[in-house]
Design a protein around this motif. Sequence first.
Motif, PDB file in Angstrom:
ATOM      1  N   ARG A 138      -9.760  12.097  -7.276  1.00 42.88           N
ATOM      2  CA  ARG A 138     -10.336  10.811  -6.932  1.00 42.88           C
ATOM      3  C   ARG A 138      -9.248   9.739  -6.858  1.00 42.88           C
ATOM      4  O   ARG A 138      -9.260   8.866  -6.003  1.00 42.88           O
ATOM      5  N   LEU A 139      -8.283   9.836  -7.794  1.00 38.70           N
ATOM      6  CA  LEU A 139      -7.210   8.848  -7.825  1.00 38.70           C
ATOM      7  C   LEU A 139      -6.385   8.906  -6.540  1.00 38.70           C
ATOM      8  O   LEU A 139      -6.047   7.881  -5.943  1.00 38.70           O
ATOM      9  N   LYS A 140      -6.069  10.142  -6.100  1.00 43.79           N
ATOM     10  CA  LYS A 140      -5.316  10.309  -4.848  1.00 43.79           C
ATOM     11  C   LYS A 140      -6.073   9.684  -3.697  1.00 43.79           C
ATOM     12  O   LYS A 140      -5.509   8.930  -2.903  1.00 43.79           O
ATOM     13  N   LEU A 141      -7.372  10.023  -3.612  1.00 43.41           N
ATOM     14  CA  LEU A 141      -8.202   9.473  -2.538  1.00 43.41           C
ATOM     15  C   LEU A 141      -8.147   7.946  -2.557  1.00 43.41           C
ATOM     16  O   LEU A 141      -7.923   7.299  -1.534  1.00 43.41           O
ATOM     17  N   MET A 142      -8.285   7.370  -3.757  1.00 45.86           N
ATOM     18  CA  MET A 142      -8.288   5.911  -3.868  1.00 45.86           C
ATOM     19  C   MET A 142      -6.945   5.324  -3.437  1.00 45.86           C
ATOM     20  O   MET A 142      -6.903   4.248  -2.836  1.00 45.86           O
ATOM     21  N   GLY A 143      -5.850   6.025  -3.721  1.00 45.41           N
ATOM     22  CA  GLY A 143      -4.534   5.551  -3.305  1.00 45.41           C
ATOM     23  C   GLY A 143      -4.468   5.403  -1.792  1.00 45.41           C
ATOM     24  O   GLY A 143      -4.009   4.375  -1.274  1.00 45.41           O
ATOM     25  N   TYR A 144      -4.953   6.424  -1.074  1.00 41.96           N
ATOM     26  CA  TYR A 144      -4.917   6.355   0.389  1.00 41.96           C
ATOM     27  C   TYR A 144      -5.864   5.286   0.913  1.00 41.96           C
ATOM     28  O   TYR A 144      -5.574   4.622   1.912  1.00 41.96           O
ATOM     29  N   VAL A 145      -7.008   5.105   0.236  1.00 42.26           N
ATOM     30  CA  VAL A 145      -7.951   4.079   0.679  1.00 42.26           C
ATOM     31  C   VAL A 145      -7.326   2.695   0.510  1.00 42.26           C
ATOM     32  O   VAL A 145      -7.365   1.859   1.426  1.00 42.26           O
ATOM     33  N   ILE A 146      -6.715   2.453  -0.658  1.00 36.95           N
ATOM     34  CA  ILE A 146      -6.084   1.143  -0.889  1.00 36.95           C
ATOM     35  C   ILE A 146      -4.994   0.905   0.148  1.00 36.95           C
ATOM     36  O   ILE A 146      -4.887  -0.178   0.738  1.00 36.95           O
ATOM     37  N   CYS A 147      -4.178   1.933   0.404  1.00 38.35           N
ATOM     38  CA  CYS A 147      -3.087   1.808   1.367  1.00 38.35           C
ATOM     39  C   CYS A 147      -3.628   1.454   2.749  1.00 38.35           C
ATOM     40  O   CYS A 147      -3.122   0.549   3.415  1.00 38.35           O
TER      41      CYS A 147
ATOM     42  N   ALA B 192      -6.558  15.052  -0.832  1.00 37.44           N
ATOM     43  CA  ALA B 192      -6.910  15.271  -2.236  1.00 37.44           C
ATOM     44  C   ALA B 192      -7.905  16.418  -2.414  1.00 37.44           C
ATOM     45  O   ALA B 192      -7.740  17.250  -3.291  1.00 37.44           O
ATOM     46  N   TYR B 193      -8.937  16.453  -1.598  1.00 39.25           N
ATOM     47  CA  TYR B 193     -10.010  17.424  -1.836  1.00 39.25           C
ATOM     48  C   TYR B 193      -9.824  18.722  -1.059  1.00 39.25           C
ATOM     49  O   TYR B 193     -10.170  19.788  -1.537  1.00 39.25           O
ATOM     50  N   VAL B 194      -9.299  18.626   0.179  1.00 33.99           N
ATOM     51  CA  VAL B 194      -9.071  19.858   0.943  1.00 33.99           C
ATOM     52  C   VAL B 194      -7.707  20.439   0.570  1.00 33.99           C
ATOM     53  O   VAL B 194      -7.485  21.636   0.666  1.00 33.99           O
TER      54      VAL B 194
ATOM     55  N   GLY C 274       0.819  -1.215   0.000  1.00 35.69           N
ATOM     56  CA  GLY C 274       0.000   0.000   0.000  1.00 35.69           C
ATOM     57  C   GLY C 274       0.843   1.251   0.000  1.00 35.69           C
ATOM     58  O   GLY C 274       0.554   2.210  -0.720  1.00 35.69           O
ATOM     59  N   LEU C 275       1.916   1.236   0.809  1.00 35.67           N
ATOM     60  CA  LEU C 275       2.776   2.419   0.874  1.00 35.67           C
ATOM     61  C   LEU C 275       3.447   2.682  -0.464  1.00 35.67           C
ATOM     62  O   LEU C 275       3.672   3.832  -0.835  1.00 35.67           O
ATOM     63  N   THR C 276       3.765   1.610  -1.198  1.00 33.60           N
ATOM     64  CA  THR C 276       4.363   1.801  -2.510  1.00 33.60           C
ATOM     65  C   THR C 276       3.421   2.594  -3.411  1.00 33.60           C
ATOM     66  O   THR C 276       3.844   3.523  -4.102  1.00 33.60           O
ATOM     67  N   ILE C 277       2.144   2.236  -3.368  1.00 35.89           N
ATOM     68  CA  ILE C 277       1.171   2.927  -4.221  1.00 35.89           C
ATOM     69  C   ILE C 277       1.102   4.398  -3.850  1.00 35.89           C
ATOM     70  O   ILE C 277       1.140   5.279  -4.710  1.00 35.89           O
ATOM     71  N   VAL C 278       1.037   4.677  -2.536  1.00 33.93           N
ATOM     72  CA  VAL C 278       0.939   6.075  -2.094  1.00 33.93           C
ATOM     73  C   VAL C 278       2.225   6.852  -2.437  1.00 33.93           C
ATOM     74  O   VAL C 278       2.165   7.964  -2.954  1.00 33.93           O
ATOM     75  N   LEU C 279       3.377   6.245  -2.165  1.00 29.86           N
ATOM     76  CA  LEU C 279       4.641   6.932  -2.452  1.00 29.86           C
ATOM     77  C   LEU C 279       4.810   7.154  -3.956  1.00 29.86           C
ATOM     78  O   LEU C 279       5.219   8.223  -4.398  1.00 29.86           O
TER      79      LEU C 279
END
Lengths: 251, 331
Positions: free
Chosen positions: B223-232, B128-130, B70-75
């Motif tokens: 949305r993509l950023k948000l999804m990255g954190y959700v997956i992580c 992502a949104y704020v 998960g961290l790989t995706i976020v990083l």
Amino acid sequence: MTAPNKVVEMTGIEKRFGPVEVLRGVDFELYENEVLALLGDNGAGKSTLIKTLSGYYQPDAGQIRIGGQAVSFGTPHEARDHGIETIYQDLALFDNLDVAANVFAGKEKVGGGWRKMLGFVDRNAMRNEAREAVSQMAINIPRIDQEVSAFSGGQRQCVAIAKSVMWGRKVVIMDEPTAALGVRETGKVLDLIRTLKSHNLSVIVIMHNIEHVMEVAERAIVMRSGTRRGTVNLNGPQDRESHDEIVKMLM
Amino acid sequence: MTLSQTNTDRLGDAGGFDFKRLLLSRELIVGVMILITAIAATMLSPYFLTAANIKNVVIGMSIEMIVAIGLTIVLLSGGIDLSVGSVVALSAVVIALAFNAGLSIPIAIAAGLCAGVVVGVVNGYLIAYVGLNPLITTLGTMTIFRSAVYILSGGYAMSSIPGSFKALANGDLLFGLPNLVVLVVVLIVLFHMAMWQNVWFRKFAFLGGSEMAALRAGINVKRLKLMGYVICSVLAALGGVVVVARLGSAFPNTATGMELRVITAVIVGGCSIYGGRGTVLGAALGVLFLALVNNILVLNAVSVYWQGVASGCVLILAVLSDAIINRGKRS
């Protein structure tokens, strides 16, 4: 003889930001298959005019016609859907990815069969198409599978432009493509702009260097304090008369 | 003469395979380092190459492996998530609470994963949104959810975990391989393939390369950023599920400091802290490498207090080698 078609026609464009009147009823036209230079001092309104055409700003008054059809762009995406692509100075490339990924960014090709089910991309097809697109340009790209961060300024321009050619754009707007480039690279980019005509593209270049303008453009529109100061037809780099005329309008 | 120079007459030609790039890829370097370390470990200790020790190492690092994916995706997408350690603990405590409430195993697991979704959405929404800074936002949520863990558990270890749940993690259904190892390998292969080939997952690399360019390419960046954190966070929560199943209890101090250990490993595995670069396989190898180094220290009776020195040195050496390899390249 029939007059050449106007790809873009803007009439009476006005734009103000608060009390500042940036565009005061500007007329602008771009003919099919021409390279048009847009000149003017800082604050003359070139950028605002271009951003109106590419959908970043909405004009307060005036009309935009693309291929004879009246349009209004709410977002840059709508402008792009009408075939208008803007290449900014920063080029908006993905330094960490190769040429194919850059060209196909956001619209990557999905393979057939089992790959379609998994949403897997078709790397070979994308590579071949990207290679096809960049090989028609006047600048050599050494390796199609190399990250673009390793490329020179001219090669990066080439990738950015290949993208527009690839997606069948009609109009490419280039914002100071030769700024921040060395002499040799500048020459290459000017070559590149000339070859764009053979791809049925019409090009608007914003440039400050009159020598460069004389080398690539067939027509120059000079702007000054939010109005169109005049138009000059250019006949190659040796055309002193047009050169002087542009200088006079800029003064 | 390099390949690129010899090929300039052929426009845009791929010109064969770029062996130099493969040789200098981080995955291969770390892979070789792992081999060297393993050989050194075999010579240093007779206990290294025993089934018991290997099993211990592999199972011991399985949770960090899952979190590392998960961290790989976020990083890679240009962010960072410090809250993963707290999410592991939160998920663990939520599962224990679910068992306390008499809920069944699937529902307990779902509850743990839901805790991950909640933290992921909070992180992702704020970032992502704020538009808040990811480092600071996740530092905040890390603290908040660690506190939440203590509040929920009352500060005590919770160990009323059904035996059948423990069996899930400690059993070996497939060819005698521990279930945990199978789970981790499957996850790594799945996510590595997805990040490499799947149209949607590949967008994270675009986002990390240039957010502006991604936006202009029509990618829904927020949305993509948000999804990255959700997956992580969901993967971290899955780590929490594994912790409870393996240990048979949920401690409130579970995975304290894990975020930094995993970030270290992921960077050793070739992820860039600035985004745009990194693979799941590399991250997994990074975790494995650090686990091996620690194992050597343990087998040679070096005090555990030295483990930090070892991982820190490995991290700095990794970054240093990167700087040397990339010297002379255009930035």
